[in-house]
Each structure stands twice: as structure tokens, then as C-alpha cells.
Design a protein around this motif. Sequence first.
Motif, PDB file in Angstrom:
ATOM      1  N   ASP A  18      14.125  31.604  69.066  1.00  0.00           N
ATOM      2  CA  ASP A  18      14.940  32.180  67.984  1.00  0.00           C
ATOM      3  C   ASP A  18      15.406  33.603  68.288  1.00  0.00           C
ATOM      4  OD1 ASP A  18      14.947  29.958  66.306  1.00  0.00           O
ATOM      5  OD2 ASP A  18      13.021  30.504  65.406  1.00  0.00           O
ATOM      6  N   LYS A  19      15.460  33.941  69.565  1.00  0.00           N
ATOM      7  CA  LYS A  19      15.931  35.276  69.940  1.00  0.00           C
ATOM      8  C   LYS A  19      17.384  35.196  70.396  1.00  0.00           C
ATOM      9  CE  LYS A  19      11.457  37.251  71.145  1.00  0.00           C
ATOM     10  NZ  LYS A  19      10.652  37.967  72.149  1.00  0.00           N
ATOM     11  N   GLU A  20      18.162  36.165  69.962  1.00  0.00           N
ATOM     12  CA  GLU A  20      19.577  36.184  70.330  1.00  0.00           C
ATOM     13  C   GLU A  20      19.747  36.576  71.792  1.00  0.00           C
ATOM     14  OE1 GLU A  20      21.799  38.687  67.767  1.00  0.00           O
ATOM     15  OE2 GLU A  20      21.508  37.419  65.983  1.00  0.00           O
ATOM     16  N   ARG A  26      19.174  42.555  76.787  1.00  0.00           N
ATOM     17  CA  ARG A  26      18.824  43.979  76.744  1.00  0.00           C
ATOM     18  C   ARG A  26      17.386  44.207  77.223  1.00  0.00           C
ATOM     19  NH1 ARG A  26      20.476  44.730  72.082  1.00  0.00           N
ATOM     20  NH2 ARG A  26      18.526  44.422  70.917  1.00  0.00           N
ATOM     21  N   SER A  27      16.468  43.383  76.745  1.00  0.00           N
ATOM     22  CA  SER A  27      15.065  43.513  77.157  1.00  0.00           C
ATOM     23  C   SER A  27      14.866  43.169  78.631  1.00  0.00           C
ATOM     24  CB  SER A  27      14.177  42.604  76.297  1.00  0.00           C
ATOM     25  OG  SER A  27      14.208  43.003  74.947  1.00  0.00           O
ATOM     26  N   ALA A  28      15.717  42.266  79.148  1.00  0.00           N
ATOM     27  CA  ALA A  28      15.606  41.837  80.546  1.00  0.00           C
ATOM     28  C   ALA A  28      16.374  42.748  81.503  1.00  0.00           C
ATOM     29  CB  ALA A  28      16.113  40.404  80.682  1.00  0.00           C
ATOM     30  N   ARG A  52      11.970  38.646  84.162  1.00  0.00           N
ATOM     31  CA  ARG A  52      12.394  39.548  83.082  1.00  0.00           C
ATOM     32  C   ARG A  52      12.882  38.767  81.857  1.00  0.00           C
ATOM     33  NH1 ARG A  52      15.722  43.973  86.759  1.00  0.00           N
ATOM     34  NH2 ARG A  52      13.897  45.184  87.428  1.00  0.00           N
ATOM     35  N   ILE A  53      13.622  37.692  82.093  1.00  0.00           N
ATOM     36  CA  ILE A  53      14.114  36.874  80.979  1.00  0.00           C
ATOM     37  C   ILE A  53      12.944  36.257  80.228  1.00  0.00           C
ATOM     38  CG2 ILE A  53      15.372  34.757  80.389  1.00  0.00           C
ATOM     39  CD1 ILE A  53      17.256  35.432  82.774  1.00  0.00           C
ATOM     40  N   LEU A  54      11.995  35.705  80.972  1.00  0.00           N
ATOM     41  CA  LEU A  54      10.851  35.047  80.334  1.00  0.00           C
ATOM     42  C   LEU A  54       9.955  36.043  79.611  1.00  0.00           C
ATOM     43  CD1 LEU A  54       9.984  32.480  83.150  1.00  0.00           C
ATOM     44  CD2 LEU A  54      11.093  32.019  80.966  1.00  0.00           C
ATOM     45  N   THR A  55       9.834  37.238  80.160  1.00  0.00           N
ATOM     46  CA  THR A  55       9.060  38.284  79.476  1.00  0.00           C
ATOM     47  C   THR A  55       9.749  38.671  78.176  1.00  0.00           C
ATOM     48  OG1 THR A  55       8.199  39.142  81.568  1.00  0.00           O
ATOM     49  CG2 THR A  55       8.154  40.639  79.674  1.00  0.00           C
ATOM     50  N   ALA A  56      11.074  38.777  78.226  1.00  0.00           N
ATOM     51  CA  ALA A  56      11.842  39.126  77.026  1.00  0.00           C
ATOM     52  C   ALA A  56      11.728  38.030  75.957  1.00  0.00           C
ATOM     53  CB  ALA A  56      13.301  39.362  77.389  1.00  0.00           C
TER      54      ALA A  56
END
Length: 276
Positions: A18-20, A26-28, A52-56
Motif C-alpha cells: 500500500d505504498k505509493e 524517494r526512500s530507495a 533499496r526498493i525492498l527496504t523502502a
Amino acid sequence: MNRAQLGAALRALRVASDKEAKAVARSALMSPSKLSKIENAKLAPSTTDVERILTAIGVSDEVKAEYTEAARASATEATAWRLLKRMGVHKGQQAAKALEAQMSMLRLFQPALVPGLLQTPEYIRAILQRHNLSEDALTQTINGRLERQAVLYDNTKSLRFVITEPVLRWRIVPPQMMAAQLDRIASISRLSHVDIRVVPLEIQQHDIANHAFVIRDDRMATVETVHAEVVVTDPRDVDLYVEKFEGFQRIALTGEDMRNLIEDIRNNFLREQETG
């Protein structure tokens, strides 16, 4: 898991969280455009991108390990020589020329043959005749390789070659042609932006000259095996090839020492021609 499957899986994980996309990007530490290209298989992600994507997104360590390993595997792509031949070997020369136009540094290790960029027309023909090409395809491919050699004279690029001594002795063409081929290597080695080194047989070795490979910048390593051309883009794997190249580079002969070795071998070929 191929690039398309990996991209779709990353998208599914993000949607499920459910994250945009903008927040995840931005987080990645990437643009939303890059994330979109990865999710839609228009861009191959590095393992760092995937981590980075998976951490975000906030997945478990187990899921993260699974997908980063999938990214690592998808970053290595092999194309069988028989498929390249079917597509047209000369097209491979065009693709290599395009890559070389974009790069700033080339590092090439060759334990078996004179590198393509340094080959004479006679040597090129002898190499390519192994592939049972038609005369038209052979001519196109020879011309394509010769056109690629224009990059040797582009002094905005750094071109580094490390070859082993057996390359200079391996009888691909008759002695007189081998002598001409060695003359060409010595001549090209005098260009200021070209570094050619030879690993001599007489010194103690601490590594194995497994196979030929090319590193373009630090982004891609291309490996030649018996059955296929393997393209490696995972930074950790590319680093292995850089390390191997630099190890051989450190112990190889350079400058006048290298040219003296080439001259000795060349003179042996010429004496053989005279007495043959």
C-alpha cells in the motif's frame, strides 16, 4: 527469474504494501521514472537497486535475500554463439562498436588470441573462417571489425590490453603474417592512450588465465566461453573481473620490455619463413 518477472514481482510487493511509487522511489534514492522502468522491465535493476526498493517497501530479510539473489542472477545474460551466428555475426561487430563508442575505458584480457581491436585483416579472416560463414557474411564481419578499430585512435578513451605470451606464439596464420601481426601490436602500443602488456611465460604465476573477458568502464564485463558470450552487469561480479585484470596487469611486461619480447618472437617467425 528474468527481468520482466523480477520487475513484476517488485511491483506486486509494492502494491501489496500500500505504498505509493513516489514514496518508495524517494526512500530507495531513485527517481519515480527509474522505479517505473524497473517495474515494467524497461531497465535491469542492480542488486543495490533491488535492495533499496525492498527496504523502502519494508519486506522481511528472507524475501529481501530471495529477490536480491534473483537480481544478481538476472544481471548475468548468456547468448549462445549459434544464436549470434543466426542473427548475423557482423551485427555483433556493430553492437560492440556502439558499446565502444559510449565507453571511456576498456580493459581486455586475452589468453588465447590477439584481441580483435589489434588484429590484422589476415588474422581476422583466419579467426572467422572457423565459423563456416558465407563469403558475403565473412566480408561483412571482417569490415565490421576493421571499422571498430577506429576507436584505437580516439585519444579521449583509455584502452588497456593484457595478453599472455602464448597469444604471440599461437600460429593462427603463416609465419610471415604472424610477424606482421606482431608488428601491428608493437606499433599500436606506442599510442599514448593505449596500454598493451604481455604476461611472460618465464615468471611465477599466482592466478589462472581461464578465458578472455572485456570490461567496459566498470559497468559491464563480457566473457567469451566455448558456447556463448556472457554479459555480466552485477557490480560485485564486475569487480571480480577488474581484480583479475589488475592482478595480471601488475606482473605483465610493458613499454620497451614488452616490445623487446614481441620483437624476439617476430624475428623467430621471420627466420622460420626464410628457411622454410
